[in-house]
Design an enzyme around this catalytic site. Structure first.
Site, PDB file in Angstrom:
ATOM      1  N   TYR A   4       0.817  -1.219   0.000  1.00 26.76           N
ATOM      2  CA  TYR A   4       0.000   0.000   0.000  1.00 26.76           C
ATOM      3  C   TYR A   4       0.851   1.271   0.000  1.00 26.76           C
ATOM      4  O   TYR A   4       0.440   2.286  -0.564  1.00 26.76           O
ATOM      5  CB  TYR A   4      -1.007  -0.021   1.155  1.00 26.76           C
ATOM      6  CG  TYR A   4      -2.143  -0.980   0.841  1.00 26.76           C
ATOM      7  CD1 TYR A   4      -3.153  -0.605  -0.044  1.00 26.76           C
ATOM      8  CD2 TYR A   4      -2.157  -2.271   1.352  1.00 26.76           C
ATOM      9  CE1 TYR A   4      -4.160  -1.497  -0.392  1.00 26.76           C
ATOM     10  CE2 TYR A   4      -3.168  -3.164   1.012  1.00 26.76           C
ATOM     11  CZ  TYR A   4      -4.163  -2.772   0.142  1.00 26.76           C
ATOM     12  OH  TYR A   4      -5.153  -3.644  -0.215  1.00 26.76           O
ATOM     13  N   ARG A  11       1.529   1.880  -3.628  1.00 27.76           N
ATOM     14  CA  ARG A  11       0.318   2.380  -4.315  1.00 27.76           C
ATOM     15  C   ARG A  11       0.040   3.830  -3.912  1.00 27.76           C
ATOM     16  O   ARG A  11      -0.305   4.670  -4.719  1.00 27.76           O
ATOM     17  CB  ARG A  11      -0.910   1.535  -3.951  1.00 27.76           C
ATOM     18  CG  ARG A  11      -0.766   0.059  -4.073  1.00 27.76           C
ATOM     19  CD  ARG A  11      -1.471  -0.446  -5.303  1.00 27.76           C
ATOM     20  NE  ARG A  11      -0.602  -0.345  -6.456  1.00 27.76           N
ATOM     21  CZ  ARG A  11       0.440  -1.159  -6.681  1.00 27.76           C
ATOM     22  NH1 ARG A  11       0.746  -2.125  -5.851  1.00 27.76           N
ATOM     23  NH2 ARG A  11       1.177  -1.007  -7.746  1.00 27.76           N
ATOM     24  N   GLN A  13     -15.514   2.947  -6.018  1.00 29.70           N
ATOM     25  CA  GLN A  13     -14.791   1.819  -5.422  1.00 29.70           C
ATOM     26  C   GLN A  13     -13.307   2.128  -5.396  1.00 29.70           C
ATOM     27  O   GLN A  13     -12.521   1.358  -4.848  1.00 29.70           O
ATOM     28  CB  GLN A  13     -15.023   0.554  -6.251  1.00 29.70           C
ATOM     29  CG  GLN A  13     -16.474   0.135  -6.336  1.00 29.70           C
ATOM     30  CD  GLN A  13     -16.660  -0.950  -7.388  1.00 29.70           C
ATOM     31  OE1 GLN A  13     -16.524  -2.131  -7.099  1.00 29.70           O
ATOM     32  NE2 GLN A  13     -16.953  -0.558  -8.606  1.00 29.70           N
ATOM     33  N   HIS A  72     -14.726   1.819  -0.708  1.00 28.52           N
ATOM     34  CA  HIS A  72     -13.622   0.921  -0.391  1.00 28.52           C
ATOM     35  C   HIS A  72     -12.468   1.646   0.305  1.00 28.52           C
ATOM     36  O   HIS A  72     -11.344   1.145   0.324  1.00 28.52           O
ATOM     37  CB  HIS A  72     -13.126   0.212  -1.658  1.00 28.52           C
ATOM     38  CG  HIS A  72     -14.087  -0.810  -2.183  1.00 28.52           C
ATOM     39  ND1 HIS A  72     -13.989  -1.369  -3.437  1.00 28.52           N
ATOM     40  CD2 HIS A  72     -15.172  -1.386  -1.614  1.00 28.52           C
ATOM     41  CE1 HIS A  72     -14.982  -2.235  -3.628  1.00 28.52           C
ATOM     42  NE2 HIS A  72     -15.717  -2.258  -2.532  1.00 28.52           N
ATOM     43  N   CYS A 118      -6.207   4.442  12.523  1.00 24.00           N
ATOM     44  CA  CYS A 118      -5.538   3.978  13.738  1.00 24.00           C
ATOM     45  C   CYS A 118      -6.371   2.878  14.388  1.00 24.00           C
ATOM     46  O   CYS A 118      -7.511   3.113  14.795  1.00 24.00           O
ATOM     47  CB  CYS A 118      -5.330   5.133  14.713  1.00 24.00           C
ATOM     48  SG  CYS A 118      -4.551   4.568  16.247  1.00 24.00           S
ATOM     49  N   CYS A 143       0.304   7.556  15.429  1.00 26.05           N
ATOM     50  CA  CYS A 143      -0.993   8.144  15.079  1.00 26.05           C
ATOM     51  C   CYS A 143      -1.003   9.597  15.542  1.00 26.05           C
ATOM     52  O   CYS A 143      -0.690   9.877  16.711  1.00 26.05           O
ATOM     53  CB  CYS A 143      -2.110   7.362  15.771  1.00 26.05           C
ATOM     54  SG  CYS A 143      -3.707   8.212  15.748  1.00 26.05           S
ATOM     55  N   LEU A 189     -15.331  -0.083 -21.008  1.00 21.01           N
ATOM     56  CA  LEU A 189     -14.547  -0.426 -22.190  1.00 21.01           C
ATOM     57  C   LEU A 189     -15.114  -1.647 -22.898  1.00 21.01           C
ATOM     58  O   LEU A 189     -15.084  -1.752 -24.116  1.00 21.01           O
ATOM     59  CB  LEU A 189     -13.097  -0.688 -21.757  1.00 21.01           C
ATOM     60  CG  LEU A 189     -12.028  -0.727 -22.824  1.00 21.01           C
ATOM     61  CD1 LEU A 189     -11.974   0.589 -23.598  1.00 21.01           C
ATOM     62  CD2 LEU A 189     -10.666  -0.994 -22.183  1.00 21.01           C
TER      63      LEU A 189
HETATM   64  P1  OAD Z   1     -11.648  -4.211 -12.311  1.00 14.17           P
HETATM   65  O1  OAD Z   1     -10.187  -4.240 -12.629  1.00 14.17           O
HETATM   66  O2  OAD Z   1     -12.284  -5.452 -11.833  1.00 14.17           O
HETATM   67  O3  OAD Z   1     -12.461  -3.744 -13.609  1.00 14.17           O
HETATM   68  C1  OAD Z   1     -12.076  -2.632 -14.364  1.00 14.17           C
HETATM   69  C2  OAD Z   1     -13.081  -2.437 -15.476  1.00 14.17           C
HETATM   70  O4  OAD Z   1     -12.751  -1.251 -16.172  1.00 14.17           O
HETATM   71  C3  OAD Z   1     -13.106  -3.571 -16.538  1.00 14.17           C
HETATM   72  O5  OAD Z   1     -14.450  -3.936 -16.812  1.00 14.17           O
HETATM   73  C4  OAD Z   1     -12.443  -2.929 -17.753  1.00 14.17           C
HETATM   74  O6  OAD Z   1     -12.992  -3.390 -18.985  1.00 14.17           O
HETATM   75  C5  OAD Z   1     -12.787  -1.476 -17.554  1.00 14.17           C
HETATM   76  N1  OAD Z   1     -11.826  -0.557 -18.167  1.00 14.17           N
HETATM   77  C6  OAD Z   1     -10.485  -0.703 -18.329  1.00 14.17           C
HETATM   78  N2  OAD Z   1      -9.960   0.361 -18.928  1.00 14.17           N
HETATM   79  C7  OAD Z   1     -10.980   1.239 -19.147  1.00 14.17           C
HETATM   80  C8  OAD Z   1     -11.087   2.532 -19.755  1.00 14.17           C
HETATM   81  N3  OAD Z   1     -10.027   3.160 -20.234  1.00 14.17           N
HETATM   82  N4  OAD Z   1     -12.304   3.116 -19.813  1.00 14.17           N
HETATM   83  C9  OAD Z   1     -13.405   2.479 -19.318  1.00 14.17           C
HETATM   84  N5  OAD Z   1     -13.382   1.266 -18.760  1.00 14.17           N
HETATM   85  C10 OAD Z   1     -12.178   0.649 -18.671  1.00 14.17           C
HETATM   86  O7  OAD Z   1     -11.864  -2.998 -11.284  1.00 14.17           O
HETATM   87  P2  OAD Z   1     -13.121  -2.696 -10.345  1.00 14.17           P
HETATM   88  O8  OAD Z   1     -14.391  -3.146 -10.977  1.00 14.17           O
HETATM   89  O9  OAD Z   1     -13.020  -1.293  -9.904  1.00 14.17           O
HETATM   90  O10 OAD Z   1     -11.641  -3.755  -4.251  1.00 14.17           O
HETATM   91  O11 OAD Z   1     -12.816  -3.637  -9.118  1.00 14.17           O
HETATM   92  C11 OAD Z   1     -13.683  -3.624  -8.030  1.00 14.17           C
HETATM   93  C12 OAD Z   1     -12.918  -3.869  -6.745  1.00 14.17           C
HETATM   94  O12 OAD Z   1     -12.137  -5.045  -6.864  1.00 14.17           O
HETATM   95  C13 OAD Z   1     -11.913  -2.814  -6.400  1.00 14.17           C
HETATM   96  O13 OAD Z   1     -12.480  -1.693  -5.744  1.00 14.17           O
HETATM   97  C14 OAD Z   1     -10.976  -3.537  -5.501  1.00 14.17           C
HETATM   98  C15 OAD Z   1     -10.836  -4.805  -6.304  1.00 14.17           C
HETATM   99  O14 OAD Z   1     -10.459  -5.927  -5.636  1.00 14.17           O
HETATM  100  C16 OAD Z   1     -10.945  -3.847  -3.101  1.00 14.17           C
HETATM  101  O15 OAD Z   1      -9.738  -3.752  -3.063  1.00 14.17           O
HETATM  102  C17 OAD Z   1     -11.801  -4.054  -1.886  1.00 14.17           C
END
Ligand code: OAD
Length: 236
Positions: free
Chosen positions: A59, A62, A94, A112, A120, A139, A205
């Site tokens: 993290y 990131r 998210q 999220h 903390c 903290c 996408l």
């Molecule tokens: P994902 O990586 O699962 O999905 C990303 C989505 O964005 C996919 O459907 C891609 O097709 C789309 N995508 C990629 N590039 C794009 C672009 N330029 N324009 C539009 N769409 C595009 O990510 P999330 O759905 O955000 O949670 O994932 C959900 C959660 O899973 C996250 O918040 C995280 C992860 O594990 C936690 O860490 C709790």
């Protein structure tokens, strides 16, 4: 909106896809974060107990990386919509980056958590945090060396669920942007919104796992499709 009555109350859900063109890796696309790291190693409370240094380092990297990125046209378009939209609007993200805020969005809920917060575990307070956590800093509120990333891990409860469901119940339009629809409860919002009578639109996408639940899907990169949709919403 064609001849459809103009929606007043909007709930927008965003995922990693909206920040992809800012240079932040998504999770599930090829080369995404969950291909480079196992979820169980870095994004669960058990992982943090087992190997805190590994998790904190993941993290820290990131947190450092997002601060070097910039909002893109999609974040900016949503900020314009937020500023100009007279009805209710809630942007549920998210994403743990702060690109929506840096673009100027005000009505944002980070379900999220946020990279730029530390939580903390001793006093339960959250502090804005931009530096590393690996060296166990104190903290700012209580002095304990018990800070963790304020990011919701798998198995933990997302933030703001009551506020989100209240907004969905009032929504005339639900829009999902750049999310794969793989992670609940967010992946279920489209069905909740439909049941409550909202129109549902997906901007992504490619078709997401929940595509069939949307009344309409528009496919393309977020920096194209989001500004186009916002322009449509704001034209009188
Ligand atoms: P994902 O990586 O699962 O999905 C990303 C989505 O964005 C996919 O459907 C891609 O097709 C789309 N995508 C990629 N590039 C794009 C672009 N330029 N324009 C539009 N769409 C595009 O990510 P999330 O759905 O955000 O949670 O994932 C959900 C959660 O899973 C996250 O918040 C995280 C992860 O594990 C936690 O860490 C709790």
């Amino acid at each position: 909106m064609g001849d459809m009555e103009r929606p007043r109350n909007i709930v927008i859900l965003t995922g990693a896809g909206i920040s992809a063109e800012s240079g932040i890796d998504t999770f599930r696309d090829s080369g995404g974060l969950w291909e480079q790291h196992r979820v169980e190693d870095v994004a669960t409370p058990e992982a943090f107990e087992r190997d805190p240094n590994l998790v904190l380092r993941f993290y820290d990297l990131r947190r450092e990386a997002v601060q070097a990125k910039l909002p893109n046209f999609a974040h900016e378009a949503l900020a314009i919509l937020d500023a100009q939209w007279k009805g209710e609007l809630l942007l549920v993200t998210q994403n743990v980056d702060d690109l929506h805020e840096r673009a100027g969005s005000r009505r944002v809920l980070h379900m999220h958590g946020e990279h730029l917060n530390a939580w903390c575990t001793a006093c339960d307070r959250r502090s804005r945090w931009t530096g590393p956590l690996i060296d166990r800093p104190a903290c700012p509120a209580c002095g304990a060396r018990a800070l963790r990333p304020d990011v919701v891990w798998f198995g933990e409860m997302p933030y703001g669920m009551e506020r989100i469901y209240a907004a969905i119940r009032q929504a005339d339009l639900f829009v999902s942007i750049g999310t794969s629809g793989a992670v609940y409860p967010a992946a279920g919002f489209v069905r909740d919104a439909r049941e409550c009578g909202a129109r549902t639109l997906e901007l992504n996408l490619e078709p997401s796992q929940g595509s069939v639940w949307f009344h309409e899907s528009r496919l393309g990169p977020a920096t194209d499709v989001v500004p186009e949709w916002v322009a449509e919403m704001l034209q009188s």
